[in-house]
Write a protein that holds these residues in place. Structure first.
Motif, mmCIF file in Angstrom:
data_model
loop_
_atom_site.group_PDB
_atom_site.id
_atom_site.type_symbol
_atom_site.label_atom_id
_atom_site.label_comp_id
_atom_site.label_asym_id
_atom_site.label_seq_id
_atom_site.Cartn_x
_atom_site.Cartn_y
_atom_site.Cartn_z
ATOM 1 N N UNK A 373 41.518 37.455 51.617
ATOM 2 C CA UNK A 373 41.881 37.990 52.938
ATOM 3 C C UNK A 373 43.368 37.741 53.241
ATOM 4 N N UNK A 374 43.903 36.659 52.623
ATOM 5 C CA UNK A 374 45.331 36.364 52.803
ATOM 6 C C UNK A 374 46.208 37.242 51.903
ATOM 7 N N UNK A 375 45.551 38.105 51.097
ATOM 8 C CA UNK A 375 46.303 38.987 50.202
ATOM 9 C C UNK A 375 46.552 38.391 48.832
ATOM 10 N N UNK A 376 45.878 37.287 48.534
ATOM 11 C CA UNK A 376 46.046 36.637 47.232
ATOM 12 C C UNK A 376 45.025 37.178 46.237
ATOM 13 N N UNK A 377 45.400 37.200 44.985
ATOM 14 C CA UNK A 377 44.492 37.694 43.947
ATOM 15 C C UNK A 377 43.734 36.505 43.334
ATOM 16 N N UNK A 378 42.397 36.600 43.353
ATOM 17 C CA UNK A 378 41.540 35.586 42.701
ATOM 18 C C UNK A 378 40.983 36.248 41.445
ATOM 19 N N UNK A 379 41.280 35.703 40.262
ATOM 20 C CA UNK A 379 41.062 36.471 39.035
ATOM 21 C C UNK A 379 39.740 36.180 38.311
ATOM 22 N N UNK A 380 38.989 35.147 38.704
ATOM 23 C CA UNK A 380 37.680 34.925 38.066
ATOM 24 C C UNK A 380 36.671 35.940 38.596
ATOM 25 N N UNK A 381 36.113 36.734 37.706
ATOM 26 C CA UNK A 381 35.145 37.764 38.127
ATOM 27 C C UNK A 381 33.749 37.188 38.301
ATOM 28 N N UNK A 382 33.477 36.079 37.646
ATOM 29 C CA UNK A 382 32.195 35.383 37.806
ATOM 30 C C UNK A 382 32.505 33.894 37.741
#
Length: 949
Positions: A373-382
């Motif tokens: 929501x802060x515009x950051x990318x979280x890269x773990x898909x699982x």
């Protein structure tokens, strides 16, 4: 007299006992006894250069001030280590309880039934969570457990693979970095070639015998490994999986995917971080591999009356039998910690574990959503508990540390965050606030958790676990407290009586040494915490290394090896690296006396050395001429001599300097096994006898408790030319300029329990340490003389003295039909744990009283042994229904309506007057080892079995 001196508390005999004991021994003074015991040419000429001894109060104040130099941040570093909640009922009743932490390895099953049940619970927990068939009673840490898995899979290769010398082992790049480092150390000497790569692009070529995967991956990504394992299996490649055990409450177990071995750590099951250890590793595999399995297995058997009994199973796997043919040198487990982890599972049960896992996962999912929501990318898909965020790492680190928060920084643009059992919604809000601040944005307040599962539905666990009654009834503190106490009462520990095990040094573990372990400033710190947050630890560990250098006479120490066997291996690997640095790659011969501890040849084989056994003379000493011949014969390839000093036979051999000189003249190095260091401290040292490296058992000489078979710590101390090769760690650099790769997972091994040895040395000081050694030798020689005429001592020094231990000859009693085991079991009726049985000589007892036992306790033990000797004399070879053969005698036997024995109940249970005051009752009759091995059961029976009964 300084009545507040710690030495007065630690050393057993009182001042007025000394003259009585010396008179019995036939020495005018303690100095005379020592001069008749230790050769003059190796005696130290000056006192140890150590700080003045502290009192218990001074040490308590000092260690508290030192602990305050550590900064205890909220830590989300992960990488196999997570903050955990230690339930107070387990902390007080197990971790802080001498009834649990002073017990010995359960070789005498009849007086270890409580501990054996607790470990059986641990094995059951591991089997059911992993979906495997058999588990052992714990290993040292995840890194070394992975190395043991590699060695097992190498050992169980198919006949064709062995014939074709298939030796490649695939390591997923998702493996924890410290695990990879340990694998690199362990693989090369045994001829295994590691191939590190991406499991998704692995080609399954027939050049591989095995593979290892991380589940979830090192930075939290959860992969479905079912296809990989199936393809590997079709190519005769066996797969090990290093799995986060708490995640298995939610995720599909690797056993259900077809894994051959599943391993990991149980640290997050209620065990403190402790700056890296001690923690109980777990290891589970298929039943068909049980003969190659490292470590100990607790199994179910029956006793003489057919009642259920527990004991250590399949002991033929031990290195004492296989020696250099063993696939592992593992000797110490982490029993105290596996008891804690097992009790954690008992306390929480399946519903509790699911709740904890679900909560952590929900917190992680919520954190991921809020950061996005802060515009950051979280890269773990699982994921289960760890996310990876793209952000300015330098900026995040600065703000996080201002807020007393630690993340793991993968690179300058990537931050890893691992949540844990202690994490709350407030903590997640704080984490989000750190990232918002770095982004110059405002974060909202999280009030409820996200429910969504962030891994595929086919990876969701569907099978039940922990169905046995023990995991479903002790969920109140009252219930668990009583269950722990019930098990404790079945075990004989040092808080009941002397445990006089030769080579094992079961001395006092003083409360003042133990108390700091419960302090959060020491026990709640991650092993990869930034160094500026662990100044207290760094000062303590550095000081302990210096103290050990002074005591051994050496130039450098590493505390990384987390068992004695690990220390042996580390010493040999440092010697190997030294030879290779000089271009002597061919130096691979290890000379080992036939009397050596079984871990010595096993360690040498693991270090890629070829073992040549040297002869022992009739008097128990090394055959110097045979040693000389073999050293000269193999001088071009000689790597080292492995020697125990004083000898395994309890004698200071006067030729030791000649022996070490022979090795050096022929290009070898001298490794000294420190198992018997309790006879050296302050009087002589390894450097003086001519050794180049020694390992020390901190769980013997330096007062770390045995904990029922672990924790242990086995640091090595080395001469100056070997210092550059001391081991490092891939995350926190340690060791020398040309350091070998890691020996164990954490940079300083089991750092938390190093506090105990630091306290022991700091409170005893130079004079106290020397006195401890002198009194250890005094107590041993007192027992030797008291038993003279009743039992023969097998070996003595040139002036008739024992060192700190002696071997009693029991083989002639076979003429009366009595085996040494009968004596061991009969001692239980007298309230004593047996000395070491049949090591190093079959059919004998090796006795080591230590300095901590007083004259009254020594006399009680001697009276018991003399009384047993009279019972032996009254026996006949035809009589199988005698008091020794029927021992131990249980309360059930004594209170039964029928008594079909040719001696009285009183003779059976109370043969001497002192016993009635403090009677210890074995809870089972003699365990049937053969039955247990033929019918191997190493977990609790399922609840259905109890319902059927």
């Amino acid at each position: 007299m300084k009545t507040d001196a710690f030495a007065l508390r630690h050393i057993g005999p009182r001042e007025n006992d000394l003259q009585i004991m010396l008179k019995t021994i036939g020495a005018a003074t303690l100095d005379q006894l020592i001069s008749e015991t230790i050769p003059g040419d190796i005696r130290l000429k000056t006192s140890l250069d150590l700080d003045p001894a502290m009192t218990e109060y001074e040490y308590s104040k000092h260690i508290s001030e030192l602990g305050n130099k550590n900064k205890v941040f909220q830590t989300y570093i992960g990488l196999g280590y997570n903050q955990a909640i230690v339930p107070a009922v387990i902390q007080r009743n197990v971790f802080e309880n001498p009834g649990w932490y002073t017990a010995y390895t359960p070789y005498q099953a009849e007086i270890a039934q409580g501990r054996l049940e607790a470990i059986l619970n641990f094995q059951t927990m591991v089997i059911e969570l992993t979906g495997m068939e058999i588990a052992n009673a714990s290993l040292l840490d995840e890194g070394t457990a992975a190395a043991e898995a590699m060695a097992l899979l190498f050992d169980v290769r198919s006949r064709d693979q062995k014939k074709d010398n298939i030796n490649k082992f695939f390591v997923s790049e998702e493996i924890l970095p410290q695990t990879l480092s340990v694998l690199q150390t362990r693989s090369a000497p045994i001829g295994v070639e590691l191939v590190i790569g991406n499991h998704e692009t692995f080609d399954f070529s027939t050049e591989f015998f095995g593979a290892i995967l991380q589940y979830p991956g090192k930075y939290g990504q959860v992969y479905d490994y079912a296809d990989f394992i199936a393809k590997a299996k079709s190519n005769e490649i066996k797969v090990a999986v290093a799995a986060d055990i708490l995640s298995l409450a939610m995720l599909k177990p690797p056993g259900e995917m077809g894994a051959a071995v599943v391993l990991g750590t149980t640290q997050r099951f209620g065990i403190p971080l402790g700056y890296g250890g001690p923690h109980a590793a777990y290891f589970a595999t298929k039943d068909e591999y049980k003969r190659s399995m490292p470590g100990r297995i607790i199994g179910v058997t029956v006793d003489t009356d057919g009642n259920r009994a527990l004991r250590m199973a399949l002991q033929t796997r031990e290195q004492h039998i296989k020696r250099d043919k063993a696939t592992s040198n593992i000797c110490t487990a982490q029993v105290l910690l596996s008891v804690m982890a097992g009790m954690y599972a008992v306390y929480h049960g399946p519903k509790g574990l699911k709740y904890i896992a679900n909560k952590i996962h929900a917190l992680t999912a919520t954190l991921s959503n809020e950061l996005e929501k802060l515009g950051l990318q979280q890269i773990n898909t699982a994921f289960f508990d760890t996310i990876v965020v793209k952000a300015d790492a330098k900026k995040i680190k600065s703000i996080a540390e201002q807020n007393e928060v630690n993340f793991y920084y993968i690179d300058e643009n990537t931050v890893s965050i691992s949540l844990n059992e202690t994490t709350s919604i407030a903590d997640v809000n704080k984490i989000v606030g750190v990232f918002a601040s770095a982004n110059n944005t405002q974060a909202g307040t999280i009030e409820v958790l996200t429910e969504t599962n962030h891994f595929p539905s086919n990876l969701k666990r569907t099978t039940p676990f922990l169905q046995h009654e023990v995991f479903n009834k002790h969920h109140s503190e009252t219930d668990l407290m009583r269950y722990i106490k019930k098990l404790e009462r079945k075990d004989l520990s040092l808080n009941h009586s002397m445990i006089s095990l030769g080579s094992c040094t079961m001395k006092l573990n003083a409360a003042a040494e133990m108390l700091p372990l419960s302090n959060a400033n020491w026990n709640n710190i991650h092993p990869f915490a930034p160094l500026d947050q662990v100044q207290g630890y760094q000062k303590m560990l550095s000081k302990l290394e210096h103290q050990l250098n002074v005591i051994t006479g050496f130039a450098g120490t590493t505390l990384q090896p987390n068992s004695g066997a690990q220390g042996e291996y580390a010493g040999l690997m440092v010697i190997r690296a030294y030879h290779q640095s000089r271009g002597d790659y061919h130096r691979n011969i290890a000379l080992i006396p036939s009397s050596a501890h079984g871990t010595n040849p096993a360690s040498a084989a693991m270090a890629g050395m070829r073992v040549i056994v040297t002869k022992t003379l009739e008097n128990g000493n090394i055959d110097v001429e045979d040693l000389r011949e073999k050293a000269i014969e193999h001088k071009d390839d000689l790597s080292c001599l492995m020697v125990t000093y004083p000898s395994t036979h309890g004698v200071f051999e006067s030729a030791i300097k000649e022996i070490t000189q022979i090795i050096h003249e022929n290009g070898g190095q001298v490794y000294m096994d420190g198992a018997n260091m309790n006879a050296q401290v302050g009087l002589t040292n390894p450097a003086t006898i001519g050794a180049d490296v020694c390992h020390l058992n901190l769980h013997k000489t330096f007062a770390i408790p045995h904990g029922g078979g672990g924790p242990g710590v086995g640091p090595i101390c080395v001469a100056e030319h070997l210092v550059p090769f001391l081991p490092t760690n891939p995350i926190v650099a340690t060791g020398g300029d040309n350091a070998i790769t890691a020996i164990s997972a954490a940079p300083w091994g089991s750092a938390l329990v190093c506090l105990i040895s630091y306290g022991y040395i700091s409170m005893l000081g130079a004079e106290g340490l020397k006195s401890s050694t002198e009194y250890a030798i005094l107590n041993a020689n007192y027992i030797k003389e008291k038993l003279n005429g009743h039992y023969d001592t097998l070996y003595s020094g040139e002036m008739g003295r024992a060192a700190h231990e002696m071997i009693l000859e029991c083989r002639p009693f076979k003429q009366k039909g009595i085996e040494v085991t009968d004596i061991a079991k009969r001692l239980m009726d007298y309230g004593f744990h047996a000395p070491t049985v049949s090591f190093p000589v079959a059919g004998t007892l090796m006795i080591e009283p230590t300095e901590s036992e007083n004259l009254e306790e020594l006399d009680r033990f001697c009276d018991a042994m003399i009384s047993i000797r009279k019972e032996i004399e009254a026996s006949t070879i035809e009589d199988k229904n005698n008091i020794l053969k029927n021992s131990p005698h249980t309360l059930g036997m004594l209170t039964a309506d029928v008594w079909n024995f040719p001696y009285t109940r009183e003779q059976a249970a109370f043969p001497l007057d002192y016993i009635a005051e403090n009677k210890f009752w074995p809870t089972v009759r003699r365990a049937d080892d053969a039955y247990g091995d033929r019918n191997l059961v190493c977990s609790c029976a399922p609840i259905e079995a109890y319902m059927e009964e």
